[in-house]
Design a protein around this motif. Sequence first.
Motif, PDB file in Angstrom:
ATOM      1  N   HIS A 114       0.832  -1.221   0.000  1.00 37.31           N
ATOM      2  CA  HIS A 114       0.000   0.000   0.000  1.00 37.31           C
ATOM      3  C   HIS A 114       0.865   1.269   0.000  1.00 37.31           C
ATOM      4  CE1 HIS A 114       0.441  -1.166   4.295  1.00 37.31           C
ATOM      5  NE2 HIS A 114       0.769   0.109   4.408  1.00 37.31           N
ATOM      6  N   TRP A 115       2.174   1.132   0.212  1.00 34.02           N
ATOM      7  CA  TRP A 115       3.082   2.279   0.148  1.00 34.02           C
ATOM      8  C   TRP A 115       3.454   2.625  -1.289  1.00 34.02           C
ATOM      9  CZ3 TRP A 115       4.922   5.077   4.324  1.00 34.02           C
ATOM     10  CH2 TRP A 115       4.727   4.504   5.593  1.00 34.02           C
ATOM     11  N   ILE A 116       3.059   1.776  -2.227  1.00 31.87           N
ATOM     12  CA  ILE A 116       3.584   1.910  -3.590  1.00 31.87           C
ATOM     13  C   ILE A 116       2.470   2.304  -4.565  1.00 31.87           C
ATOM     14  CG2 ILE A 116       4.802   0.690  -5.447  1.00 31.87           C
ATOM     15  CD1 ILE A 116       5.936  -1.186  -3.266  1.00 31.87           C
ATOM     16  N   LYS A 117       2.725   3.384  -5.305  1.00 37.71           N
ATOM     17  CA  LYS A 117       1.716   3.880  -6.257  1.00 37.71           C
ATOM     18  C   LYS A 117       1.687   3.025  -7.528  1.00 37.71           C
ATOM     19  CE  LYS A 117      -0.216   7.101  -4.067  1.00 37.71           C
ATOM     20  NZ  LYS A 117      -1.474   6.714  -3.486  1.00 37.71           N
ATOM     21  N   HIS A 143      -8.816   0.365   2.831  1.00 38.62           N
ATOM     22  CA  HIS A 143      -9.282   1.567   3.536  1.00 38.62           C
ATOM     23  C   HIS A 143      -8.750   1.559   4.976  1.00 38.62           C
ATOM     24  CE1 HIS A 143     -11.985   4.945   4.147  1.00 38.62           C
ATOM     25  NE2 HIS A 143     -12.027   4.513   5.391  1.00 38.62           N
ATOM     26  N   MET A 144      -8.230   2.698   5.420  1.00 39.10           N
ATOM     27  CA  MET A 144      -7.670   2.794   6.768  1.00 39.10           C
ATOM     28  C   MET A 144      -7.853   4.229   7.287  1.00 39.10           C
ATOM     29  SD  MET A 144      -5.990   1.796   9.397  1.00 39.10           S
ATOM     30  CE  MET A 144      -4.581   0.958  10.062  1.00 39.10           C
ATOM     31  N   VAL A 149      -6.939  10.771   8.461  1.00 42.10           N
ATOM     32  CA  VAL A 149      -6.307  11.722   9.395  1.00 42.10           C
ATOM     33  C   VAL A 149      -5.217  12.499   8.656  1.00 42.10           C
ATOM     34  CG1 VAL A 149      -5.096  11.999  11.591  1.00 42.10           C
ATOM     35  CG2 VAL A 149      -6.775  10.165  11.347  1.00 42.10           C
ATOM     36  N   TYR A 150      -4.391  11.800   7.878  1.00 38.81           N
ATOM     37  CA  TYR A 150      -3.337  12.479   7.100  1.00 38.81           C
ATOM     38  C   TYR A 150      -3.962  13.570   6.215  1.00 38.81           C
ATOM     39  CZ  TYR A 150       0.110   8.663   7.911  1.00 38.81           C
ATOM     40  OH  TYR A 150       0.974   7.756   8.437  1.00 38.81           O
ATOM     41  N   LYS A 168       0.916  10.659  -1.886  1.00 39.53           N
ATOM     42  CA  LYS A 168       1.913   9.599  -2.122  1.00 39.53           C
ATOM     43  C   LYS A 168       1.841   8.509  -1.062  1.00 39.53           C
ATOM     44  CE  LYS A 168       6.326  10.812  -2.641  1.00 39.53           C
ATOM     45  NZ  LYS A 168       7.456  11.773  -2.689  1.00 39.53           N
ATOM     46  N   PHE A 169       1.273   8.877   0.109  1.00 38.98           N
ATOM     47  CA  PHE A 169       1.335   7.954   1.249  1.00 38.98           C
ATOM     48  C   PHE A 169      -0.028   7.374   1.627  1.00 38.98           C
ATOM     49  CE2 PHE A 169       4.839  11.034   1.665  1.00 38.98           C
ATOM     50  CZ  PHE A 169       5.871  10.149   1.403  1.00 38.98           C
ATOM     51  N   ILE A 170      -0.967   7.476   0.700  1.00 44.26           N
ATOM     52  CA  ILE A 170      -2.306   6.917   0.946  1.00 44.26           C
ATOM     53  C   ILE A 170      -2.457   5.672   0.081  1.00 44.26           C
ATOM     54  CG2 ILE A 170      -4.765   7.387   0.536  1.00 44.26           C
ATOM     55  CD1 ILE A 170      -4.196  10.232   1.593  1.00 44.26           C
ATOM     56  N   SER A 171      -2.976   4.605   0.678  1.00 47.91           N
ATOM     57  CA  SER A 171      -3.103   3.354  -0.081  1.00 47.91           C
ATOM     58  C   SER A 171      -3.853   3.584  -1.384  1.00 47.91           C
ATOM     59  CB  SER A 171      -3.868   2.316   0.755  1.00 47.91           C
ATOM     60  OG  SER A 171      -4.233   1.220  -0.072  1.00 47.91           O
ATOM     61  N   PRO A 172      -3.370   3.000  -2.495  1.00 50.27           N
ATOM     62  CA  PRO A 172      -4.083   3.124  -3.766  1.00 50.27           C
ATOM     63  C   PRO A 172      -5.500   2.555  -3.669  1.00 50.27           C
ATOM     64  CG  PRO A 172      -1.955   2.024  -4.061  1.00 50.27           C
ATOM     65  CD  PRO A 172      -2.134   2.213  -2.592  1.00 50.27           C
ATOM     66  N   TYR A 173      -5.776   1.780  -2.623  1.00 49.43           N
ATOM     67  CA  TYR A 173      -7.099   1.153  -2.480  1.00 49.43           C
ATOM     68  C   TYR A 173      -7.949   1.799  -1.386  1.00 49.43           C
ATOM     69  CZ  TYR A 173      -4.445  -1.991  -5.322  1.00 49.43           C
ATOM     70  OH  TYR A 173      -3.645  -2.477  -6.328  1.00 49.43           O
TER      71      TYR A 173
END
Length: 277
Positions: A114-117, A143-144, A149-150, A168-173
Motif C-alpha cells: 500500500h506504500w507503492i503507487k 481503507h484505513m 487523518v493524514y 503519495k502515502f495513501i493506499s491506492p485502495y
Amino acid sequence: MNNAELYQRSNTLQKRDALDCLEEYKKKLNWKNYETVIDIGCGDGSVTTGILRKFLPNDFKQLIGCDISDKMIDYANMKHTSDYVKFIVMDIAGNLPDDMKGVFNHAFSFYTLHWIKQQEVTFRNIFKLLAEGGDCLLVFLGHMPVFDVYRILARSHRWRYWLKDVDKFISPYHDSQDPEKEIRRMMCKIGFSSVEVQCRAKSFIYNGLDALKRAVKAVNPFNLPEDCLDEFLEDYVSVVRDMKLIENDDNVESSVKVNTNYNLITVYGVKRTTLIT
Ligand SMILES: C[S@@+](CC[C@H](N)C(=O)[O-])C[C@H]1O[C@@H](n2cnc3c(N)ncnc32)[C@H](O)[C@@H]1O
C-alpha cells in the motif's frame, strides 16, 4: 518510516495480521524441498525471521528479505542474518537485478504494497521474481482511517507544507469501491493463475494514546523536523478525537482505548506459464 528500532517496538498490529494470514494460508502454500523464499518490504526483519520463518519447512534453501530502505536493511542484517537468511536493498517497483528473476518458489509481502503507487509494475515484478509454479501471498492495507487523518492534517494551515505529498502515502485502495475486482483483474492480465483476493474488515484497539502515538510515529512517512513531531502527534490525536474513535477519553490514560476499523487485503496467486496436461 526509516527507524527500525522504533518500528520493531511498535508493530503489534502488523505482526498480528501477518500471523493471521500465514495461519489461514499455510495449507495452500505448496512447499517442496529446498526452496527459495523472498519477503518483500521486510522492514526491520522481525516479521521475516520471527513470524514468516516459523512457517517455512526446515529444509528451505534460502530466505531473502528485501526493502527499499538501506537503514532498515542494515538493521535487519545486524539483528537477524544467519546462514540461510539474508537481507538486501531492493525497490520492488524498480528495475529488478537479473539474478533475482525466476528464482523464488514463494514470495511474501506484509504491510508494504500500500506504500507503492505503481501497483501494476510492482505486481509484474513479483511475477518476474517467481520461478515457474511459484506462489505469492501478499498482505496490505485497503481503507484505513489513518489515511483520512493524514488528509485532514494536510488541509490545515499548520501542516499543509510538511504534508504536501500526502497523496503519495495513501493506499491506492483507500478510496476504491471494489479493490478485490481491481486487483484480480490486474493479476489475471499479468498472467497469475489461481488468483484469490480478499478485502476484509478488521479492527485493532490501541490501549492508550501513547500506544497510538508510538505506532503513528513508527510509520510516519512525512519528513517533519524532529522538534515538530510531538506537536504533530498531538494534532493527530485531536483529529482522531474529532472522528469519535477514542473511548473513555476523560479517564486515566490506562483506560483510554482507540478503535481502528480498517480493510485488510490478502492476495494469493501462482505463476504458471506452461499448461499442465
Ligand atoms: C510498514 S513496513 C512493513 C515491514 C514488515 N514487512 C512488517 O510487516 O513488519 C513497510 C516497509 O516497506 C518498505 N517499502 C516501501 N516501499 C518499498 C518498495 N518500493 N520496495 C521495497 N520496500 C518498500 C519500507 O521501507 C518499509 O520498511
